[in-house]
Design a protein around this motif. Structure first.
Motif, PDB file in Angstrom:
ATOM      1  N   MET A 176       0.479   6.703  12.166  1.00 55.06           N
ATOM      2  CA  MET A 176       0.197   5.578  13.056  1.00 55.06           C
ATOM      3  C   MET A 176       1.321   5.329  14.065  1.00 55.06           C
ATOM      4  N   PHE A 231       4.296   4.125  13.517  1.00 48.66           N
ATOM      5  CA  PHE A 231       4.588   2.711  13.230  1.00 48.66           C
ATOM      6  C   PHE A 231       5.757   2.632  12.264  1.00 48.66           C
ATOM      7  N   MET A 252       4.304  -6.605   8.984  1.00 52.43           N
ATOM      8  CA  MET A 252       3.087  -5.822   9.206  1.00 52.43           C
ATOM      9  C   MET A 252       3.163  -4.556   8.359  1.00 52.43           C
ATOM     10  N   LYS A 294       1.362  -1.724   7.421  1.00 59.03           N
ATOM     11  CA  LYS A 294       0.215  -0.851   7.678  1.00 59.03           C
ATOM     12  C   LYS A 294      -0.097   0.025   6.467  1.00 59.03           C
ATOM     13  N   CYS A 295       0.916   0.319   5.670  1.00 57.21           N
ATOM     14  CA  CYS A 295       0.699   1.123   4.467  1.00 57.21           C
ATOM     15  C   CYS A 295      -0.251   0.399   3.520  1.00 57.21           C
ATOM     16  N   GLU A 347      -2.485  -1.903   4.318  1.00 55.01           N
ATOM     17  CA  GLU A 347      -3.815  -1.947   4.940  1.00 55.01           C
ATOM     18  C   GLU A 347      -4.579  -0.655   4.693  1.00 55.01           C
ATOM     19  N   GLU A 348      -3.909   0.481   4.893  1.00 55.32           N
ATOM     20  CA  GLU A 348      -4.579   1.776   4.800  1.00 55.32           C
ATOM     21  C   GLU A 348      -4.771   2.226   3.353  1.00 55.32           C
TER      22      GLU A 348
END
Length: 222
Positions: free
Chosen positions: A109, A111, A117, A119-120, A122-123
């Motif tokens: 990503m 990122f 935030m 993202k790990c 979330e995914e």
């Protein structure tokens, strides 16, 4: 069956007492056309282990799922702990895996992981959980009710999770937080597991981490 969690933005509350009122006010009724299935969101830590035990005692293991989303970053001793807890309460672990590590998610990503935030999560957790929950509904005609091991000291996370699962699945999903809503006294889950269940705690606790997840590398706190 399977697992997953996290993220939605709301204001932090000052106390577990305030959070309990907000959580109770926001509780939704599960879909009565489907049979309820009680899903313990198993993080590999002591509180989520005790919550899993609690719902099995209350609803019976035939009506419960022990759900874990594997980030592939867990300390090896977490898996030993989870297996022993699963054997103790009489449920197999339902695991979902994206196949990437948090570091690989950040790379894909472009990122930089941080505490605001993740993202790990979330995914690797949230997305896998939502897929699994819709499978329960569509393929098995079951209505999931999610149980988290979050305590009063993290009441803002409970409110965030409740908001997320009310608004992001195709239909709202009910969430429960027994460490806030049910056990009003300070419950020493680590002591119960160690001294009464005779299960050694994950070694991450002994190394000084407040959470056992992601081998101390969790960008949200370790």
């Amino acid at each position: 069956m399977s697992k997953e969690i996290n993220k939605a933005k709301t204001k932090k509350t000052g106390s577990g007492r305030n959070a309990l009122g907000i959580l109770n006010a926001g509780q939704i009724e599960s879909n009565h056309s489907r049979k309820p299935i009680h899903v313990a969101m198993f993080s590999g830590g002591a509180s989520s282990a005790y919550v899993a035990y609690h719902i099995v005692q209350k609803y019976g293991k035939e009506n419960c799922v022990l759900f874990f989303t594997d980030t592939l970053w867990e300390d090896i001793d977490n898996y030993r702990f989870m297996d022993e807890v699963a054997e103790f309460i009489g449920l197999e672990i339902t695991t979902r895996i994206d196949g990437r590590t948090p570091e690989e998610v950040f790379h894909d990503m472009r990122f930089l992981g941080n505490s605001r935030m993740a993202k790990c999560s979330e995914e690797l957790k949230v997305r896998q959980t939502l897929i699994y929950l819709e499978e329960l509904r569509d393929e098995h005609n079951l209505e999931p009710i999610l149980y988290f091991g979050i305590g009063p000291h993290e009441s803002h996370r409970a409110i965030n999770l409740q908001n997320f699962y009310e608004h992001n699945p195709i239909e709202p999903i009910a969430t429960r937080f027994p460490m806030i809503e049910t056990f009003t006294e300070d419950l020493d889950t680590k002591k119960i597991i160690r001294d009464e269940w005779k299960i050694a705690l994950p070694r991450m606790y002994g190394l000084g981490f407040s959470h056992a997840n992601c081998a101390g590398r969790c960008v949200r706190g370790g």
